[in-house]
Design an enzyme around this catalytic site. Structure first.
Site, mmCIF file in Angstrom:
data_model
loop_
_atom_site.group_PDB
_atom_site.id
_atom_site.type_symbol
_atom_site.label_atom_id
_atom_site.label_comp_id
_atom_site.label_asym_id
_atom_site.label_seq_id
_atom_site.Cartn_x
_atom_site.Cartn_y
_atom_site.Cartn_z
ATOM 1 N N ASP A 92 38.017 41.253 48.227
ATOM 2 C CA ASP A 92 38.635 41.626 46.960
ATOM 3 C C ASP A 92 38.801 43.156 46.970
ATOM 4 O OD1 ASP A 92 39.788 41.569 44.472
ATOM 5 O OD2 ASP A 92 38.213 40.410 43.511
ATOM 6 N N TRP A 93 39.405 43.651 45.932
ATOM 7 C CA TRP A 93 39.825 45.049 45.778
ATOM 8 C C TRP A 93 38.681 46.029 46.064
ATOM 9 C CZ3 TRP A 93 44.797 46.410 44.215
ATOM 10 C CH2 TRP A 93 44.986 47.711 43.734
#
Ligand code: BGC
Length: 758
Positions: free
Chosen positions: A308-309
């Site tokens: 994820d980010w």
């Protein structure tokens, strides 16, 4: 007939020969190797730099011209693709782009990618959550929480097919959806993206959505690669705040949180995104046990795992389990990440390269990930045609898509209270409409709606109605007294003075309360109770001596126990999106009969967040020794609750056998009849209860649901199946087993028993 068969055979033989030894890809990549060897052959030609680049994903900001939200800076793009060899780009800058802008962006990116020696196209990824969120004019559907309330899987599947088409029309072939976390913590700010608290519901919806996204082939203009996220336990944050630690015993992990991912893998999801946070003190991005042993080893996932980010660097800066950024990369890659959503710089690329050159990560490990990424690109048809497909564009924004959005909104709306049949309201009534959601679009849509936060009113299509506009269309503007401003937080939306003046002429007050639009961390709250200004408004309304109807527009159950007794009719609309206002108005004025059912337990108190599938002991209160009351599950409304403008009855349960053995299936049937005054739909739900088990069984668990439509007076027979595997528990050794013994099956107010014997 014969000659046709001969031609068919000849074509089959010729094409099988050509598959083996001639050019397999007529498009941008010319090769003389067979299709099956293509990825291996390509991989063998790549330098280490090119491989590490494939594992790097950056956000579009990195390649945009300074100060522009849409214009690609060719020099920056060349650095990204030619120097750093990035394999993937994601996201938008600021908000949704038009189809034309997407076309320019994607084609420019692919032009540069295909000008490199090995011509590897870029795979673009996006969050097309509840519709193609980042393309202007796309169709937005109710968020998952509403979809789950509809209990209508076909509808969710149809919405996902449309999302796939509109995303592909934008030139994007990878969708970071669906969210498969089972949401048992209602404070969590991404609750609306979930299918609620139940694993069965989440699994059924998730699997169908994945199948709809991916279709029969990803090399088709109607499909996109899905991304089952966020593996695993993200929804279980102890504090309820976004990206905060969860503490999950293995038994619970396997009972509640694993099944949707297990089935997503079986359904063929191409990619998986990882939980940004930690479980039991271990960041999931660093957990080889979860990412490699469980996801790959046990579940057999062989697609692409994307972080994820910023979550690899966060192992260093936030989680502090890596003393340096480089150590963070080493840990993440060795745990099992294939692609890092870096996304703002090339640190991951540089550090990973160093790590391999220093022998701290093997090139074999790199090859595993790059092979998966190249296979994904191949499956998506990117090597054949990486550009925006013209035929795909024609599938954007078709009129019939709105019909699906309307049906989904309509089937999700849940009627929670209807004292003295206050609803539906007469179309002759003069209505005082008030509250922050009465004249606002963003609260109907919320997260991932043309912007990340969904709060830019100007980006919604002009045709999208607010509740005020939808009311006016049905009963005429002269009958709608509304001073609500389009800005959600405008003080007039909760002004007691305003409603006092307007109420004089009104027959009934309709309050639209709930939550503003939000996504992720900006949606964090400290108190599940509805905001004080809205509670005060409702209390003020109750002094005006008019009946009150409440329409809740919210992504999670905000507690309203203080005002609920003051209100006669309550509707929960969740985040119904583009056709939501119309559906709300039609339910309020009786053009539609509501049929949604709660996909979560609606709590009454902040300190009482029991889910419906709790343990019996959780309901016990011992007032004095020996004086035990079973009054502990006392929510505002239970899971599965939802009223209708008609009444339904259930006949006796018919069960095909009272004994179930391994490899057998039980059929459970029930007659459902509409005995009320109106036509309507009902979600028939089947629950099971394990009477005795080696670990304490929950009081009941949902095992099947079917939505049916019954005209007034009509009866239908509904049937479900129970297989032994549906009855699994996680035993004392954390193994998934089915234990022999007695079970109860429950549908409506009916019950039956059966025994499982190996
Ligand atoms: C979210 C993901 C999303 C990603 C890319 C993250 O902040 O947690 O769900 O897919 O951003 O936009």
């Amino acid at each position: 007939m014969k000659s046709k068969l001969l031609t068919f055979l000849l074509v089959a033989i010729v094409s099988s020969i050509s598959n083996q030894c001639t050019k397999s890809y007529p498009g941008t990549y010319n090769t003389t190797v067979s299709k099956s060897d293509f990825v291996e052959h390509l991989l063998s030609k790549l330098s280490l730099e090119e491989k590490v680049g494939q594992m790097t994903q950056v956000t579009i900001d990195v390649v945009l011209r300074e100060g522009s939200k849409t214009e690609i800076d060719l020099e920056k793009l060349k650095v990204a693709i030619q120097e750093k060899h990035v394999g993937s780009i994601l996201n938008v800058n600021g908000g949704a782009y038009s189809l034309e802008t997407w076309k320019t962006i994607i084609n420019t990116i692919q032009d540069v990618a295909l000008s490199t020696p090995n011509k590897i196209p870029v795979v673009y990824g996006i969050d097309a959550i509840h519709g193609t969120s980042y393309t202007l004019g796309s169709t937005l559907f109710p968020h998952n929480i509403g979809m789950a309330a509809s209990r209508n899987i076909e509808l969710a599947s149809r919405a996902a097919e449309i999302t796939a088409k509109e995303t592909r029309a934008s030139g994007i072939r990878w969708n970071f959806d669906p969210m498969l976390g089972v949401a048992r913590q209602p404070l969590w700010s991404r609750f609306e993206e979930s299918f609620g608290e139940d694993p069965h519901l989440t699994t059924q919806f998730g699997v169908e959505i994945i199948k709809a996204y991916e279709g029969k082939s990803l090399n088709d203009i109607t499909t996109v690669a899905s991304c089952a996220k966020h593996f695993i336990g993200y929804t279980a944050a102890q504090s309820g705040k976004d990206r905060t630690p969860a503490y999950i015993p293995e038994r619970q992990l396997r009972q509640f949180y694993l099944p949707p991912f297990q089935e997503a893998v079986k359904a063929g999801t191409s990619t998986v995104m990882i939980n940004s946070s930690e479980i039991n003190g271990i960041p999931v991005h660093s957990s080889k046990k979860l990412l490699t042993d469980l996801l790959r080893g046990e579940l057999g996932f062989n697609g692409v795992v994307v972080s994820d980010w910023e979550d690899i660097i966060r192992l260093h800066v936030r989680d502090r389990i890596a003393a340096t950024p480089k150590e963070a990369v080493r840990i993440g890659i060795n745990a099992g990440i294939d692609m890092s959503m870096v996304p703002y710089d090339y640190s991951f690329y540089d550090l990973l390269l160093e790590l391999v050159n220093e022998g701290k990560i093997s090139e074999k490990r790199i090859d595993q990930s790059v092979r998966r990424i190249l296979l994904l690109k191949e499956k998506l048809g990117l090597f054949e045609n990486a550009y925006v497909e013209e035929e795909a564009i024609s599938q954007f924004n078709k009129k019939e898509y709105q019909e699906t959005a309307y049906n989904a909104a309509k089937e999700s709306i849940t009627l929670l209270k209807n004292d003295n049949n206050i609803l539906p309201l007469s179309k002759k009534a003069k209505v005082l409409l008030a509250g922050p959601s009465a004249n606002n679009l963003s609260s109907l849509h919320s997260s991932w709606s043309y912007t990340w936060q969904g709060d830019n009113e100007s980006l919604y299509p002009a045709s999208t109605q607010t509740v005020k506009e939808a009311f006016e269309e049905i009963i005429g503007s002269e009958n709608v007294l509304c001073a609500s401003d389009k800005t959600y937080d405008h003080p007039s939306n909760t002004s007691e003075d305003v409603i006092k003046v307007l109420a004089k002429e009104a027959d009934v007050i309709v309050l639209c309360l709930g939550e503003r639009a939000y996504a992720e961390s900006p949606g964090v709250i400290n108190d599940l109770t509805l905001s004080q200004d809205q509670l005060t408004l409702a209390k003020a309304a109750s002094t005006l001596e008019k009946p009150i109807v409440l329409v809740l527009v919210e992504g999670r159950p905000r507690i309203i126990s203080e005002i609920e007794p003051l209100i006669s009719g309550i509707l929960l609309a969740y985040r119904p999106a583009s056709m939501g206002a119309k559906a709300i108005a039609e339910v309020v004025f009786g053009d539609l009969n509501p049929s949604g059912k709660l996909p979560f337990t609606y709590p009454r108190f902040t300190g009482d967040l029991l889910t419906y599938d709790h343990k019996l002991s959780e309901t016990f209160t011992e007032y004095k020794p020996g004086d035990i009351h079973m009054n502990g599950y006392n929510p505002q409304w239970p899971f599965g609750f939802g009223l209708s403008y008609t009444d339904f009855t259930y006949g006796n349960i018919q069960i095909s056998n009272t004994r179930l053995q391994s490899n057998e299936t039980l059929t459970v049937q029930v007659d459902v009849k509409n005995i009320g005054p109106n036509d309507g739909s009902i979600a028939v739900e089947m629950y099971c209860r394990d009477l005795y088990a080696s670990v304490t069984p929950p009081v009941k668990q949902l095992k099947g649901f079917k939505k049916i439509r019954l005209n007034n007076g009509q009866q239908k027979n509904v049937s479900f199946e129970i297989k032994p595997s549906d009855l699994f528990i996680i035993d004392q050794n954390n193994n998934q087993v089915v234990e022999e013994g007695d079970f109860e099956v429950m549908i409506g107010n009916q019950k039956a028993k059966f025994t499982f014997q190996n």
